[in-house]
Design a protein around this motif. Structure first.
Motif, PDB file in Angstrom:
ATOM      1  N   TYR A  72       9.228  73.682   5.081  1.00  0.00           N
ATOM      2  CA  TYR A  72       9.262  73.394   6.596  1.00  0.00           C
ATOM      3  C   TYR A  72       8.427  72.435   7.098  1.00  0.00           C
ATOM      4  O   TYR A  72       7.035  72.545   6.624  1.00  0.00           O
ATOM      5  CB  TYR A  72       9.259  74.696   7.257  1.00  0.00           C
ATOM      6  CG  TYR A  72      10.570  75.592   7.023  1.00  0.00           C
ATOM      7  CD1 TYR A  72      11.684  75.457   7.780  1.00  0.00           C
ATOM      8  CD2 TYR A  72      10.591  76.549   5.965  1.00  0.00           C
ATOM      9  CE1 TYR A  72      12.906  76.305   7.702  1.00  0.00           C
ATOM     10  CE2 TYR A  72      11.619  77.412   5.878  1.00  0.00           C
ATOM     11  CZ  TYR A  72      12.613  77.130   6.600  1.00  0.00           C
ATOM     12  OH  TYR A  72      13.888  77.966   6.236  1.00  0.00           O
ATOM     13  N   ARG A  73       8.643  71.656   7.851  1.00  0.00           N
ATOM     14  CA  ARG A  73       7.835  70.821   8.922  1.00  0.00           C
ATOM     15  C   ARG A  73       8.200  70.736  10.268  1.00  0.00           C
ATOM     16  O   ARG A  73       9.456  70.804  10.660  1.00  0.00           O
ATOM     17  CB  ARG A  73       7.337  69.613   8.110  1.00  0.00           C
ATOM     18  CG  ARG A  73       8.844  68.518   8.391  1.00  0.00           C
ATOM     19  CD  ARG A  73       8.598  67.139   8.133  1.00  0.00           C
ATOM     20  NE  ARG A  73       9.843  66.341   8.069  1.00  0.00           N
ATOM     21  CZ  ARG A  73       9.769  65.180   7.896  1.00  0.00           C
ATOM     22  NH1 ARG A  73       8.650  64.345   7.361  1.00  0.00           N
ATOM     23  NH2 ARG A  73      10.959  64.341   7.974  1.00  0.00           N
ATOM     24  N   LEU A  74       7.301  70.721  11.322  1.00  0.00           N
ATOM     25  CA  LEU A  74       7.765  70.600  12.610  1.00  0.00           C
ATOM     26  C   LEU A  74       7.529  69.266  13.103  1.00  0.00           C
ATOM     27  O   LEU A  74       6.414  68.770  13.077  1.00  0.00           O
ATOM     28  CB  LEU A  74       6.679  71.557  13.301  1.00  0.00           C
ATOM     29  CG  LEU A  74       7.083  71.991  14.821  1.00  0.00           C
ATOM     30  CD1 LEU A  74       8.364  72.557  15.129  1.00  0.00           C
ATOM     31  CD2 LEU A  74       5.845  72.654  15.602  1.00  0.00           C
ATOM     32  N   VAL A  75       8.359  68.749  13.908  1.00  0.00           N
ATOM     33  CA  VAL A  75       8.378  67.318  14.424  1.00  0.00           C
ATOM     34  C   VAL A  75       8.367  67.373  16.105  1.00  0.00           C
ATOM     35  O   VAL A  75       9.324  68.044  16.529  1.00  0.00           O
ATOM     36  CB  VAL A  75       9.381  66.598  13.858  1.00  0.00           C
ATOM     37  CG1 VAL A  75       9.601  65.135  14.618  1.00  0.00           C
ATOM     38  CG2 VAL A  75       9.325  66.190  12.401  1.00  0.00           C
ATOM     39  N   ASP A  76       7.480  66.935  16.800  1.00  0.00           N
ATOM     40  CA  ASP A  76       7.373  66.857  18.088  1.00  0.00           C
ATOM     41  C   ASP A  76       8.437  65.686  18.584  1.00  0.00           C
ATOM     42  O   ASP A  76       8.414  64.653  18.073  1.00  0.00           O
ATOM     43  CB  ASP A  76       6.042  66.504  18.867  1.00  0.00           C
ATOM     44  CG  ASP A  76       6.226  66.504  20.128  1.00  0.00           C
ATOM     45  OD1 ASP A  76       6.004  67.656  20.745  1.00  0.00           O
ATOM     46  OD2 ASP A  76       6.139  65.433  20.731  1.00  0.00           O
ATOM     47  N   LEU A  77       9.382  65.877  19.626  1.00  0.00           N
ATOM     48  CA  LEU A  77      10.114  65.033  19.981  1.00  0.00           C
ATOM     49  C   LEU A  77       9.845  64.485  21.209  1.00  0.00           C
ATOM     50  O   LEU A  77      10.643  64.285  22.170  1.00  0.00           O
ATOM     51  CB  LEU A  77      11.610  65.811  20.233  1.00  0.00           C
ATOM     52  CG  LEU A  77      12.262  66.636  19.008  1.00  0.00           C
ATOM     53  CD1 LEU A  77      13.457  67.098  19.331  1.00  0.00           C
ATOM     54  CD2 LEU A  77      12.658  65.460  17.997  1.00  0.00           C
ATOM     55  N   GLU A  78       8.641  63.742  21.198  1.00  0.00           N
ATOM     56  CA  GLU A  78       8.103  63.196  22.415  1.00  0.00           C
ATOM     57  C   GLU A  78       8.138  64.086  23.773  1.00  0.00           C
ATOM     58  O   GLU A  78       8.452  63.703  24.681  1.00  0.00           O
ATOM     59  CB  GLU A  78       8.679  61.777  22.614  1.00  0.00           C
ATOM     60  CG  GLU A  78       8.825  60.931  21.403  1.00  0.00           C
ATOM     61  CD  GLU A  78       9.453  59.374  21.817  1.00  0.00           C
ATOM     62  OE1 GLU A  78      10.019  59.327  22.674  1.00  0.00           O
ATOM     63  OE2 GLU A  78       9.332  58.588  20.891  1.00  0.00           O
ATOM     64  N   SER A  79       7.661  65.419  23.373  1.00  0.00           N
ATOM     65  CA  SER A  79       7.735  66.130  24.508  1.00  0.00           C
ATOM     66  C   SER A  79       6.630  65.937  25.508  1.00  0.00           C
ATOM     67  O   SER A  79       5.831  65.224  25.335  1.00  0.00           O
ATOM     68  CB  SER A  79       7.665  67.440  24.024  1.00  0.00           C
ATOM     69  OG  SER A  79       6.342  67.700  23.477  1.00  0.00           O
ATOM     70  N   THR A  80       6.904  66.355  26.963  1.00  0.00           N
ATOM     71  CA  THR A  80       6.170  66.192  27.954  1.00  0.00           C
ATOM     72  C   THR A  80       4.687  66.676  27.670  1.00  0.00           C
ATOM     73  O   THR A  80       3.606  65.901  28.049  1.00  0.00           O
ATOM     74  CB  THR A  80       6.710  66.393  29.380  1.00  0.00           C
ATOM     75  OG1 THR A  80       7.752  65.944  29.511  1.00  0.00           O
ATOM     76  CG2 THR A  80       5.581  66.213  30.458  1.00  0.00           C
ATOM     77  N   ASN A  81       4.424  67.962  27.116  1.00  0.00           N
ATOM     78  CA  ASN A  81       3.336  68.556  27.186  1.00  0.00           C
ATOM     79  C   ASN A  81       2.801  68.670  25.760  1.00  0.00           C
ATOM     80  O   ASN A  81       1.737  69.233  25.528  1.00  0.00           O
ATOM     81  CB  ASN A  81       3.377  69.995  27.857  1.00  0.00           C
ATOM     82  CG  ASN A  81       3.527  69.972  29.191  1.00  0.00           C
ATOM     83  OD1 ASN A  81       2.892  69.315  30.080  1.00  0.00           O
ATOM     84  ND2 ASN A  81       4.620  70.518  29.762  1.00  0.00           N
TER      85      ASN A  81
END
Length: 507
Positions: free
Chosen positions: A73-82
């Protein structure tokens, strides 16, 4: 010219094990704190909206992050605000390993777990025991309160309407069944006492709530229901809303509240609220820990000791840093519009302390009182209420994430006291035949210290008393493996005897 270095992301591989491993997320804080999300070996989007994992937190973006699977598993940030944090570090994408913590928005913390099916089952049982009432399946008091606080934060941001109902009946079992059938998908049900329930109506204005109450009264006819209700008003926190609800007579939508108060949560992290507002823009980490340090003592704390704890032993530089941090802290804790001489932090010749004339609440202080209550009579009638309160308050280690010596010392001492209180109650619960409570208490203890053989023994005793030998066997297998891996020891004779009893019960 040298070719540019290519950076590759290392994927968390499936742990090697003889038993089947399952990936899941434990929700440590936020609206769904205590719950478990089992992961499939496929992509999962996380955000405030959508068909994936929905996190109702004001700081979470609509499409915040994505879990991807490919041999791991890997986690990708989707250009979130915070942004998204893994183990306290901001990431764009990161491999996940068993035990990693994930922070989303302001108040949602998850723990990624990749463990055996037995460990998943244990985590699910503990989550259910600490979050849901076993008789009704409704949220327990503290879980309902957390959900309410999260909904208030969302309503404050989006100008939404909320209404809260209290329903009591002389026939609580039948009342609970009918309430469950009336509950809309967006509503929440919780228990408030032996014969009363709480119901949160999301996105419902006073007019809509009044109509719902009419339906409710008709559906509960014959059960002598006692219904009261209030609507949430902008600026009101959960404590004030609940207090207004419990003091109201009948439906009282639209009353004007007066708000104040400092709330400090230092168990399982560190959060501070002033009224309804969560304080986030701290001048520095030292300012946050200055508040935690002063609030941790029931007596005034000397300036020299505070300075030594937070800045070291240099008396000149630490004294100046303390005065600067104190000025920032007093300013941040001063309610808007309050006079400058109103301070939550006071000083006398003995040191710094929280102003007793101003309203404040600290989970550490409440936990200290609860431990004293349990200690007075571990097997007495007060113990059950104290244990429930302890399980609700102790959300995790004291000031988790602060690694200064003073915090480490207090964290270790507090954990030892909590475990001692839990252990001291186990014999009395077993002797009184309170098997459900014995199970909840022992499982809670094993989550704090997975090598505590007395707690494992009590859990197996409870499983057998409840007629659940299969679960007793699975618990033994988990305990045996944990003790071997962590300490290199075998289970005690008491555990082995209970294991044999469980096997005989299945023959």
């Amino acid at each position: 010219m040298d070719s540019p270095e290519i950076q590759t992301l290392k994927i968390a591989r499936r742990p090697k094990s003889q038993g089947k491993r399952v990936a899941f997320l434990q929700v440590l804080s936020g609206e769904a704190a205590g719950s478990i999300v089992v992961l499939q070996e496929q992509e999962l989007e996380i955000g405030r909206q959508g068909s994936g994992l929905v996190v109702r937190d004001v700081g979470v973006s609509r499409r915040h992050a994505r879990l991807e699977f490919s041999e791991g598993y890997r986690l990708v940030d989707l250009e979130s605000t915070n942004g998204t944090l893994v183990n306290g570090e901001s990431i764009q994408e990161a491999a996940l390993h068993d035990g990693d913590t994930i922070e989303l928005g302001r108040d949602c913390t998850l723990r990624f777990c990749w463990q055996t099916e037995q460990q998943l089952e244990m985590a699910q049982k503990l989550a259910q025991a600490t979050t849901l009432d076993s008789a009704t399946g409704f949220l327990k008091v503290e879980a309902f309160r957390r959900r309410l606080e999260q909904e208030i934060a969302l309503a404050s941001r989006g100008a939404l309407s909320l209404c809260l109902l209290s329903i009591a009946s002389s026939e609580p079992e039948e009342c609970g069944r009918r309430l469950a059938s009336l509950k809309r998908r967006e509503d929440e049900l919780g228990i408030s006492g032996g014969d009363s329930f709480l119901m949160l109506l999301r996105n419902t204005d006073p007019s809509g709530a009044s109509k719902f109450v009419e339906r409710l009264e008709a559906a509960l006819s014959g059960l002598a229901p006692r219904i009261s209700g209030v609507s949430w008003l902008v600026g009101e926190d959960a404590s004030r809303l609940l207090a207004r609800l419990h003091s109201s007579q009948g439906v009282a939508f639209g009353e004007e509240p007066s708000l104040s108060g400092l709330r400090i949560y230092s168990l399982g992290g560190f959060e501070v609220y002033l009224g309804t507002q969560r304080l986030e823009q701290w001048h520095s980490r030292k300012v946050r820990f200055l508040l935690a340090c002063i609030a941790s003592r029931s007596r005034p704390m000397s300036a020299d000791l505070v300075a030594e704890f937070l800045w070291g032993e240099d008396p000149v530089s630490s004294a100046g840093a303390l005065q600067t941090a104190l000025s920032h802290l007093r300013k941040q804790l001063r309610p808007e519009g309050a006079p400058k001489n109103l301070n939550y932090i006071l000083r006398n010749p003995l040191g710094f302390y929280l102003n007793p004339e101003l309203p404040h609440w600290h989970d550490l202080e409440q936990l200290e009182q609860t431990l004293e209550q349990i200690g007075r009579q571990p097997g007495g009638p007060e113990a059950s209420g104290g244990l429930r309160q302890l399980r609700q308050l102790y959300r995790g280690p004291y000031l988790e994430g602060c690694y200064q010596d003073w915090a480490d010392t207090q964290r270790n001492q507090l954990e030892a006291r909590v475990l001692h209180a839990l252990q001291s109650c186990l014999p009395g619960l077993a002797q009184a035949g309170k098997s459900e409570e014995l199970l909840e208490t022992s499982l809670f203890a094993t989550q704090i210290d997975s090598c505590l053989q007395e707690a494992h023994t009590a859990a197996m005793q409870a499983y057998l008393a409840l007629g659940r030998p299969e679960q007793a066997i699975r618990h033994y297998q988990w305990a045996e493996k944990t003790l071997s891996q962590e300490l290199g020891v075998e289970p005690s004779l008491a555990l082995l005897e209970l294991y044999q009893r469980a096997r005989l019960a299945l023959t």
